[in-house]
Design an enzyme around this catalytic site. Structure first.
Site, PDB file in Angstrom:
ATOM      1  N   ASP A 119       0.625  -1.118   0.000  1.00  0.00           N
ATOM      2  CA  ASP A 119      -0.065  -0.023   0.049  1.00  0.00           C
ATOM      3  C   ASP A 119       0.895   1.097  -0.064  1.00  0.00           C
ATOM      4  O   ASP A 119       2.095   1.040   0.099  1.00  0.00           O
ATOM      5  CB  ASP A 119      -0.968   0.000   1.288  1.00  0.00           C
ATOM      6  CG  ASP A 119      -1.951  -0.899   0.996  1.00  0.00           C
ATOM      7  OD1 ASP A 119      -2.383  -1.645   0.378  1.00  0.00           O
ATOM      8  OD2 ASP A 119      -2.504  -1.176   2.357  1.00  0.00           O
TER       9      ASP A 119
ATOM     10  N   TYR B  51     -18.466 -72.204  -4.829  1.00  0.00           N
ATOM     11  CA  TYR B  51     -19.279 -71.346  -4.037  1.00  0.00           C
ATOM     12  C   TYR B  51     -19.038 -69.889  -4.711  1.00  0.00           C
ATOM     13  O   TYR B  51     -17.985 -69.388  -5.077  1.00  0.00           O
ATOM     14  CB  TYR B  51     -18.906 -71.290  -2.675  1.00  0.00           C
ATOM     15  CG  TYR B  51     -19.000 -72.559  -2.165  1.00  0.00           C
ATOM     16  CD1 TYR B  51     -20.269 -73.228  -1.764  1.00  0.00           C
ATOM     17  CD2 TYR B  51     -17.881 -73.263  -1.630  1.00  0.00           C
ATOM     18  CE1 TYR B  51     -20.533 -74.332  -1.286  1.00  0.00           C
ATOM     19  CE2 TYR B  51     -18.184 -74.533  -0.859  1.00  0.00           C
ATOM     20  CZ  TYR B  51     -19.182 -75.168  -0.829  1.00  0.00           C
ATOM     21  OH  TYR B  51     -19.268 -76.303  -0.171  1.00  0.00           O
TER      22      TYR B  51
END
Length: 1014
Positions: free
Chosen positions: A421, A912
């Protein structure tokens, strides 16, 4: 025992996950080049080190002057090796870069970075040589991402040559270029020092590591990897729990991901980065390299690198005695940064693992783009302002406005002196789009004060009546900014008129009256000041009153400057100083609420122009307000602030002029702000704030067009406010049948500015105020994270077609991004239609899928995406009516999990089907936090054979024969014949009931029985 081989019905597959970089593997044996993920994450943890550039010599077949081969090993991706502009036909005369490595080394991988700007000479087809031997070849994507070549078996060599077979760019196959090459050699084999899995942690509890950490505590370097569900605070730590500050931890805090290495004497090393996390599971890796520094990887991307020549990791800490998941173990009363969530796995290695491996491993939880529903629109972000434009590498504070003619204006701080800034050299820049934000012009500077003076924080507004576009901006003279702004308006009032104040030697006061400078006695001097603030003495220029070296200069305070455009933003007026009208002498700072202004559409104050502002008093206490104009911008006034009249804890009413942080009595500071209008012309001002129960957006209400504000300033509990500028606009159309506003802000806690979120607020009338004015509430019905990761200041504007434009800070002061979206996108629940992970296949690890009772059985479960398994990591399989408990044994790539168990000892031989029983207690969660439902039984489609396969036996004829003898009479036979018959019948019945009887036995029993009774 003979066992028949039975193939599994389903075949496992791996999830293909994309990384942000295109990483290529080179399989030297088979000469196959594939993406590293298409094999399903085959890599194992590997440690490698970069061959020092100082030990490498580079040469090339040819090079452009100034862009020689040495540029490819200078550590700077902005420079490059480039072949001469005259060009050659590379397909006939391949160009190459050769690297002499200083000595023979075991090379494990190479990373080639293409040029980062442009495409000219970018290599696609390539070969890599060691001496005259081709050690890799393939094709790279024509983009700027890093290209890795990884050798399954390290190459022992003292040189590497990269040959361009084909290239792209201005003239395909005429030039070759490389920005940077990194060569890696094999390092010592890493050792896994610690591992922990499947932790459910509640407020820091449940993540203690019980193993020995004596070796860990001495680590000078190493790597940690953790997979977890998204939550906050400490992920893992190593600490001395008897000292308040003797610890290392990796954490997530809001949108920040970071690490801290801390001693009693202070921080040794810290680092953090703002980055978006998945809603579900994430993977983070932390790497410490002795004498080099620290790195963090997240979901396939290296997100943080902190260099440190003093990096020594844990060896710098004293008395380390605990390793914890989900907290940092510290003495009683200390902040332990407790975590609540789930940790899939944690691994700690003795060495810094390879960069490519960590990208791969963490990349297992890379999140894919979510599909949009029909009608939803969201564009990819584009950078409107980029480093190098308008003579600046830094930009900040975006403002966006759509004019009556449909032009979209984007104004910006052009911060030529760096990203900070004021004090700074900051100009005002602008770009225009005449196609609704699809394309933008090249832009220009529209306000440039001399020297390092600044024009910071723009705000835009158009008068619907005149068409004039206004831009206001905060202005400081050289050397001043918010932090050191002096109390005062910068003007002196004389006989009811205000004149610009100038200060001379020893702060002697002068005034400027119609361009002539008067002294403190009211006498005209030989000084004059023109409209550009140039200072003259006897007609000779001697300075500028905005510059620090001027003999006379303006007061070091803030000014509000206004410029305007009457041609849709193409040209702009000279600046007008508004301090003369709106700033009073008790104000220390008066500046814009950056973004946009508002013109009231409805009610008694319709037509009023207003700009949000904020100010400070002599003590620096901040307050929000608006400046307004009722004559189309010819003159301006300032209203009361939203601080004025607020009720303090002591029962007094606050005054913006006199309040201080010591006397505020629970009243927080109100700062940058934006304003929207309610259906009857009432105003709502949304404000950034600090102190006094901050952390959420504050909203003030005005019934008189911004001249005053209701005493009660509402705290909206629905919207986080991390002390960041916000943006809010009225939307021109109704949404769900109601008036609506659109709001944007980082969805994060202070101080994190991440996860840019746009919300849709529906305006609802809810009763009335004591003065009879309607009370309006905002229902935040929809919200969407539209910019994951770093997100700072932003500005919204409605596009000509009704879409929403969002201009935002995407990466600090260097990336000013713009995106468009429609209301359908903001309303859509993108996660709603995203499925949880599905099971893609089941396989076993048996080559023939035949087992004996008591055998170990492994079941691989492959999902169609990466998942974590949390909780009871077992599944139950039904095999032949027997329940088999299978426990998680290992995983691969995040999508394939192997469970192991034992075939029951009492199961009968047979074939199975495996069924997985439904269960609870096991959470299977993906990267978007969707959980797979496994409460129902699932048929895997797999068949297994237990024992020898039993052949089918036909007993029909034997049974018929037995049945036919049931009416025989004993007396019709001799005793000897009857005995033979009974024995034959006994044998026949035995074979009929025997499940393992074979056909030969059954067939032999039939004639024996026949002969016995005939």
């Amino acid at each position: 025992m003979n066992k028949k081989k039975i193939m599994s019905i389903l075949v496992s597959a791996f999830l293909i996950t994309n990384l942000s970089s295109n990483i290529i593997f080179a399989d030297i044996k088979e000469n196959v080049y594939i993406n590293q993920y298409s094999e399903g994450n085959r890599s194992q943890p590997i440690a490698e080190k970069l061959v020092p550039r100082s030990e490498i010599q580079a040469s090339a077949t040819s090079a452009l002057t100034g862009e020689g081969p040495e540029k490819a090993i200078d550590g700077n991706t902005s420079t490059l090796w480039h072949t001469p502009w005259a060009g050659v036909d590379i397909q006939i005369n391949p160009q190459s870069l050769t690297l002499k490595l200083g000595k023979t080394r075991n090379i494990s991988s190479i990373c080639v970075t293409p040029r980062q700007e442009g495409t000219n000479g970018m290599i696609t087809d390539y070969k890599i040589y060691s001496g005259d031997d081709v050690i890799a070849e393939g094709k790279w994507k024509s983009d700027s991402s890093d290209k890795y070549v990884v050798f399954d078996n390290p190459i022992s060599t003292d040189n590497i040559r990269i040959e361009a077979i084909s290239t792209v760019g201005d003239e395909n196959n005429k030039h070759a270029s490389i920005a940077e090459v990194e060569v890696y050699e094999l390092a010592d084999t890493p050792v896994k020092l610690a591992e922990s899995n499947n932790k459910v942690i509640n407020n820091g509890n449940g993540g203690n590591y019980e193993g020995d950490i004596s070796e860990i505590s001495l680590l000078e370097e190493g790597t940690a990897i953790i997979r977890f569900t998204n939550n906050g605070s400490s992920l893992f730590s190593i600490s001395n729990n008897e000292r308040t500050n003797e610890h290392f931890h990796v954490y997530i805090n809001g949108g920040a991901i970071g690490y801290e290495l801390r001693k009693q004497s202070g921080n040794l090393a810290t680092g953090s980065v703002n980055k978006a996390l998945n809603a579900g599971i994430n993977t983070i890796a932390f790497k410490a390299e002795k004498g080099k520094g620290y790195s963090i990887y997240l979901n396939g991307e290296k997100i943080l690198t902190s260099s440190s020549i003093t990096a020594n990791f844990l060896s710098t800490l004293e008395g380390l005695n605990t390793l914890s998941l989900g907290k940092t173990d510290r003495p009683s009363g200390s902040n332990e940064y407790n975590f609540t969530g789930e940790i899939d796995f944690f691994e700690l290695y003795s060495k810094p693992l390879a960069d490519r491996y960590l990208k791969e491993r963490t990349g297992e939880t890379t999140s894919k783009d979510l599909p949009f529903p029909e009608g939803a629109v969201k564009t990819e972000p584009v950078d409107i302002f980029t480093p190098g434009e308008l003579g600046s590498n830094n930009f900040r504070i975006p403002a966006l406005y759509t004019t009556k003619d449909g032009t979209v204006l984007a104004s910006i701080d052009v911060r030529k002196g760096g990203g900070h800034d004021a004090p700074n050299n900051i100009d005002t820049g602008i770009k225009r789009s005449t196609d609704g934000g699809v394309t933008w012009d090249e832009g220009k500077i529209i306000l440039d004060y001399p020297g390092a003076s600044s024009a910071i924080d723009t705000s835009l507004l158009q008068d619907d009546e005149t068409g004039r576009i206004f831009l206001i901006v905060t202005h400081f003279a050289e050397g001043y900014g918010f932090g050191n702004s002096k109390t005062g308006s910068g003007y002196v009032e004389i006989e009811g008129k205000r004149y610009l104040k100038l200060l001379g030697a020893n702060d002697t006061i002068y005034t400027v009256r119609e361009g002539v400078v008067y002294d403190s006695n009211g006498e005209a001097t030989n000084y004059t000041v023109d409209n550009n603030n140039e200072l003259y003495e006897n007609g000779n220029r001697i300075g500028n009153v905005l510059l620090s070296n001027s003999p006379l200069k303006v007061m070091g305070t803030s000014f509000l400057s206004l410029i305007y455009s009457d041609d849709d933003g193409q040209t702009w007026s000279d600046p007008i100083d508004l301090n003369k009208e709106v700033k009073t002498d008790w104000m220390r700072f008066l500046g814009t609420g950056p973004g946009k202004g508002h013109q009231i559409k409805t009610g008694r104050y319709a037509g009023r122009l207003l700009f949000p502002v904020y100010l400070t008093n002599a003590s620096g206490f901040q307050s929000s307000a608006v400046i307004y104009s009722d004559d189309n911008g010819a003159t301006w006034n300032i209203g009361e602030t939203a601080t004025d009249g607020r009720l303090m804890d002591n029962g007094d009413r606050a005054s913006a002029e006199t309040i201080t942080t010591n006397t505020s009595g629970g009243v927080g500071q109100l700062t940058e702000c934006q304003v929207v209008e309610m259906p009857n012309g009432q105003l709502k001002m949304f404000m950034r704030n600090t102190g006094g129960n901050s952390g959420r957006v504050r909203i003030a209400t005005s019934f008189d067009g911004g001249a005053t504000w209701e005493d009660d300033v509402v705290r909206d509990e629905n919207i986080k406010e991390p002390y960041c500028q916000l943006s809010v606009i009225n939307y021109s159309q109704k949404i769900d049948g109601k008036d609506a506003i659109i709001f944007a802000i980082p969805d994060a806690n202070y101080p994190n500015r991440v996860n840019g979120t746009v919300r849709v607020g529906l305006i609802t009338e809810n009763g009335s105020y004591e003065n009879g004015e309607p009370r309006y509430d905002i229902e935040w019905r929809y919200n969407k994270v539209v910019a994951p990761g770093t997100y700072g200041y932003s500005c919204l504007s409605e596009m000509p077609n009704g879409e929403i434009g969002l201009f935002y800070e995407g990466r600090g002061s260097r990336q000013m991004s713009f995106t468009r979206m429609n209301i359908d996108y903001l309303k859509a629940d993108l996660l709603q239609d995203v499925p949880a992970a599905n099971i893609k296949s089941y396989t076993t690890n048996s080559e023939n899928n035949i087992y004996d009772p008591g055998d170990k059985i492994s079941l691989n479960v492959t999902f169609d995406q990466t998942v974590s398994l949390i909780g009871d990591r077992t599944i139950t399989a039904d095999i032949g009516g027997k329940e088999v408990l299978l426990t998680l044994a290992n995983s691969k790539g995040g999508s394939e999990y192997t469970f192991e168990g034992t075939v029951p000892a009492d199961i009968s031989n047979g074939n199975y089907t495996i069924t997985i029983k439904g269960k609870s207690g096991l959470k299977i969660v993906n990267v978007v936090n969707k959980v797979t439902d496994i409460t129902e039984d699932r048929n895997t489609g797999l068949n297994v054979q237990v024992g020898e396969e039993v052949q089918s036996v036909d007993k029909t004829l034997l049974q018929d024969l037995v049945d036919s003898t049931s009416n025989l009479i004993k007396e019709d036979y001799t005793e000897e014949s009857w005995i033979l018959y009974e024995k034959a019948l006994e044998v026949a019945n035995k074979f009929l009931v025997n499940e393992i009887a074979v056909q030969e036995e059954v067939d032999a029993a039939k004639p024996t029985l026949e002969n016995a009774y005939k």
